[in-house]
Design an enzyme around this catalytic site. Structure first.
Site, PDB file in Angstrom:
ATOM      1  CB  SER A  41      -3.573 -16.146   0.735  1.00 19.51           C
ATOM      2  OG  SER A  41      -3.681 -14.907   0.072  1.00 19.51           O
ATOM      3  CG  PHE A  42      -2.389 -18.133  -3.002  1.00 15.15           C
ATOM      4  CD1 PHE A  42      -3.491 -17.418  -2.565  1.00 15.15           C
ATOM      5  CD2 PHE A  42      -2.468 -19.521  -3.038  1.00 15.15           C
ATOM      6  CE1 PHE A  42      -4.668 -18.063  -2.230  1.00 15.15           C
ATOM      7  CE2 PHE A  42      -3.645 -20.176  -2.709  1.00 15.15           C
ATOM      8  CZ  PHE A  42      -4.748 -19.438  -2.305  1.00 15.15           C
ATOM      9  CB  SER A  43       2.840 -14.290  -2.209  1.00 14.14           C
ATOM     10  OG  SER A  43       2.181 -13.469  -1.253  1.00 14.14           O
ATOM     11  CE  LYS A  60       1.896 -11.544  -3.911  1.00 12.58           C
ATOM     12  NZ  LYS A  60       0.600 -10.864  -3.872  1.00 12.58           N
ATOM     13  CE1 TYR A 116      13.104  -2.411   5.018  1.00 16.24           C
ATOM     14  CE2 TYR A 116      11.455  -4.137   4.835  1.00 16.24           C
ATOM     15  CZ  TYR A 116      12.410  -3.477   5.577  1.00 16.24           C
ATOM     16  OH  TYR A 116      12.664  -3.863   6.877  1.00 16.24           O
ATOM     17  CD  GLU A 121       1.655  -6.932   8.515  1.00 21.30           C
ATOM     18  OE1 GLU A 121       2.036  -7.783   7.708  1.00 21.30           O
ATOM     19  OE2 GLU A 121       0.931  -7.194   9.488  1.00 21.30           O
ATOM     20  CG  ASP A 160      -8.592  -8.234   2.464  1.00 25.45           C
ATOM     21  OD1 ASP A 160      -7.668  -9.064   2.348  1.00 25.45           O
ATOM     22  OD2 ASP A 160      -9.312  -8.158   3.487  1.00 25.45           O
ATOM     23  CE  LYS A 162      -5.886  -8.343   5.548  1.00 28.77           C
ATOM     24  NZ  LYS A 162      -6.154  -9.787   5.610  1.00 28.77           N
ATOM     25  CD  GLU A 164      -4.330  -7.852   9.521  1.00 28.04           C
ATOM     26  OE1 GLU A 164      -4.934  -6.762   9.411  1.00 28.04           O
ATOM     27  OE2 GLU A 164      -4.876  -8.886   9.934  1.00 28.04           O
ATOM     28  CG  ASN A 165      -4.105  -4.918   3.550  1.00 27.10           C
ATOM     29  OD1 ASN A 165      -4.716  -3.944   3.923  1.00 27.10           O
ATOM     30  ND2 ASN A 165      -4.675  -6.059   3.191  1.00 27.10           N
ATOM     31  CG  ASP A 178      -2.543  -8.203   0.222  1.00 33.49           C
ATOM     32  OD1 ASP A 178      -2.778  -8.836   1.254  1.00 33.49           O
ATOM     33  OD2 ASP A 178      -2.406  -8.749  -0.889  1.00 33.49           O
ATOM     34  CB  THR A 206      -9.839  -9.811   6.544  1.00 34.82           C
ATOM     35  OG1 THR A 206      -8.823 -10.009   5.556  1.00 34.82           O
ATOM     36  CG2 THR A 206      -9.416 -10.412   7.875  1.00 34.82           C
TER      37      THR A 206
HETATM   38  C1  LIG Z   1       0.501  -7.418   4.312  1.00 37.10           C
HETATM   39  C2  LIG Z   1       1.753  -8.048   3.804  1.00 37.10           C
HETATM   40  N1  LIG Z   1       2.859  -7.750   4.747  1.00 37.10           N
HETATM   41  C3  LIG Z   1       3.863  -6.992   4.300  1.00 37.10           C
HETATM   42  N2  LIG Z   1       3.847  -6.669   2.998  1.00 37.10           N
HETATM   43  C4  LIG Z   1       4.811  -5.842   2.480  1.00 37.10           C
HETATM   44  C5  LIG Z   1       5.836  -5.292   3.262  1.00 37.10           C
HETATM   45  C6  LIG Z   1       5.912  -5.658   4.648  1.00 37.10           C
HETATM   46  C7  LIG Z   1       6.943  -5.233   5.505  1.00 37.10           C
HETATM   47  C8  LIG Z   1       6.959  -5.648   6.840  1.00 37.10           C
HETATM   48  C9  LIG Z   1       8.058  -5.251   7.692  1.00 37.10           C
HETATM   49  C10 LIG Z   1       9.051  -4.357   7.420  1.00 37.10           C
HETATM   50  N3  LIG Z   1       9.894  -4.317   8.489  1.00 37.10           N
HETATM   51  N4  LIG Z   1       9.454  -5.166   9.400  1.00 37.10           N
HETATM   52  C11 LIG Z   1       8.333  -5.770   8.939  1.00 37.10           C
HETATM   53  C12 LIG Z   1       5.933  -6.455   7.350  1.00 37.10           C
HETATM   54  C13 LIG Z   1       4.909  -6.886   6.522  1.00 37.10           C
HETATM   55  C14 LIG Z   1       4.897  -6.521   5.171  1.00 37.10           C
HETATM   56  C15 LIG Z   1       6.748  -4.350   2.599  1.00 37.10           C
HETATM   57  O1  LIG Z   1       7.687  -3.786   3.206  1.00 37.10           O
HETATM   58  N5  LIG Z   1       6.566  -4.051   1.300  1.00 37.10           N
HETATM   59  C16 LIG Z   1       5.597  -4.613   0.517  1.00 37.10           C
HETATM   60  C17 LIG Z   1       4.695  -5.548   1.084  1.00 37.10           C
HETATM   61  C18 LIG Z   1       3.711  -6.212   0.337  1.00 37.10           C
HETATM   62  C19 LIG Z   1       3.636  -6.073  -1.121  1.00 37.10           C
HETATM   63  C20 LIG Z   1       2.998  -7.318  -1.734  1.00 37.10           C
HETATM   64  C21 LIG Z   1       1.862  -7.955  -1.097  1.00 37.10           C
HETATM   65  C22 LIG Z   1       1.722  -7.137  -2.404  1.00 37.10           C
HETATM   66  C23 LIG Z   1       1.562  -9.536   3.600  1.00 37.10           C
HETATM   67  C24 LIG Z   1       1.219 -10.166   4.965  1.00 37.10           C
HETATM   68  C25 LIG Z   1       0.470  -9.748   2.596  1.00 37.10           C
HETATM   69  C26 LIG Z   1       2.858 -10.117   3.098  1.00 37.10           C
END
Ligand SMILES: C[C@@H](Nc1nc2c(c3cc(-c4cn[nH]c4)ccc13)C(=O)N=C/C2=C\CC1CC1)C(C)(C)C
Length: 323
Positions: A41-43, A60, A116, A121, A160, A162, A164-165, A178, A206
């Site tokens: 939402s903010f990043s 992030k 990473y 998700e 939160d 879900k 997605e996180n 998240d 959510t």
């Molecule tokens: C839920 C989150 N999505 C994601 N947050 C993170 C990923 C991430 C990786 C892929 C991915 C990897 N390969 N292909 C897709 C897709 C979505 C990701 C990651 O690797 N490492 C730390 C993350 C998050 C850490 C920070 C929020 C605290 C949102 C939508 C909030 C950005």
């Protein structure tokens, strides 16, 4: 600080670069930024490579002015606090959370360098294969239970949770992320939870995964994450969350009335577990009365024969397309 700092070492570019690589300070100059991998939402979260180690991270990036204007500073600070607690208390043999390696700022941005997760998700995985078979459902449910046991033992509620996180690392084990909306229960409100009085919460997660108590009495406890777990299990088995409607308002109405049903063919054992988690009164949810960890959930027939302690050593079952 490196021990060599301030020494009479020659400042040749090689040494300079080498020195830089060994100190624990980092700046955005130390990373090569790659593709955008997610928008919060903010990043924005980017894939980035550390130029000294060639290691890949998820970074992030938040805009300072935007956060100030939107009064989201407390969320950013809360996330950092929770991740620092998790970093120090993360179970080394069962690291079910995204790790924060570095945090620094540039002129206009904040940077958080995190694990990473190569396979992205859980939501994306469910959507790609349609729905999970019983083996995958029980494995990933067990990993989420283990993660919640650890999180709740630190008196932290995610609030939160879900698909997605819930991310998947290179070995296809989960890493939860998240924590901007998490709640750290301090002593006084842990008592409040334990003796039935609740903790007031201004935050609502959510829509599809939010618990009834967060909607009507604005209170939250670990039970809010157990409700979300129920929704996530339902979604792994059927491909969709249990409470769906055209608007958030109608989703909330369905949650408060426990208005959902199971499609034909829904795995009976998983259905029984979902029905014991999607219970309006949080204290009646399976696991709500457990003191340490969630033995009542671990004992559920869905997990027959599964060794919860060895989860992280097991190679996760192959998620095969079911469509
Ligand atoms: C839920 C989150 N999505 C994601 N947050 C993170 C990923 C991430 C990786 C892929 C991915 C990897 N390969 N292909 C897709 C897709 C979505 C990701 C990651 O690797 N490492 C730390 C993350 C998050 C850490 C920070 C929020 C605290 C949102 C939508 C909030 C950005």
């Amino acid at each position: 600080r490196t021990s060599m700092e301030g020494s009479t070492m020659p400042k040749s570019p090689k040494v300079e670069k080498g020195l830089k690589g060994t100190s624990d300070k980092r700046s955005d100059k130390d990373f090569i930024f790659g593709k955008l991998i997610g928008e919060g939402s903010f990043s924005s979260v980017y894939l980035a490579k550390d130029i000294h180690t060639d290691l890949e991270y998820a970074v992030k990036v938040c805009d300072k002015d935007h956060i100030r204007k939107e009064k989201k500073v407390e969320y950013i600070i809360r996330e950092k606090d929770v991740m620092n607690i998790l970093n120090s208390k993360q179970n080394p043999t069962a690291p079910f959370f995204v790790k924060l390696y570095y945090a620094f700022q540039g002129a206009t941005k904040l940077y958080f360098v995190m694990t990473y997760c190569k396979y992205g998700e859980l939501l994306n995985l469910i959507q790609r294969v349609g729905f999970f078979d019983r083996e995958c459902t029980r494995f990933y449910t067990a990993e989420i239970v283990r993660a919640l046991e650890h999180l709740h033992s630190l008196n932290i509620i995610h609030r939160d949770l879900k698909p997605e996180n819930i991310l998947l690392d290179e070995d296809m084990h989960i890493k939860i992320t998240d924590f901007g909306c998490a709640k750290i229960l301090t002593e006084d409100n842990v008592e409040a939870i334990n003796d039935g009085r609740k903790r007031k919460s201004s935050f609502v997660g959510t829509a599809q995964y939010v618990s009834p108590e967060l909607l009507d009495s604005k209170t939250c406890g670990p039970g809010s994450d157990l409700w979300a777990l129920g929704c996530i299990i339902y979604q792994m088995v059927s491909g969709l969350p249990p409470f769906r409607s055209k608007s958030e308002y109608f989703i909330y109405q369905k949650i408060l009335k426990l208005e959902y049903d199971f499609p034909d063919g829904f795995c009976e054992v998983a259905k029984d577990l979902v029905q014991k988690l999607l219970v309006i009164k949080s204290e009646d949810r399976l696991g709500a009365k457990d003191k340490e960890s969630y033995p009542s959930i671990r004992a559920h027939p869905l997990f027959n024969g599964l060794d919860f302690e060895a989860l992280h050593e097991i190679t996760p079952p192959k998620v095969a397309p079911n469509l």
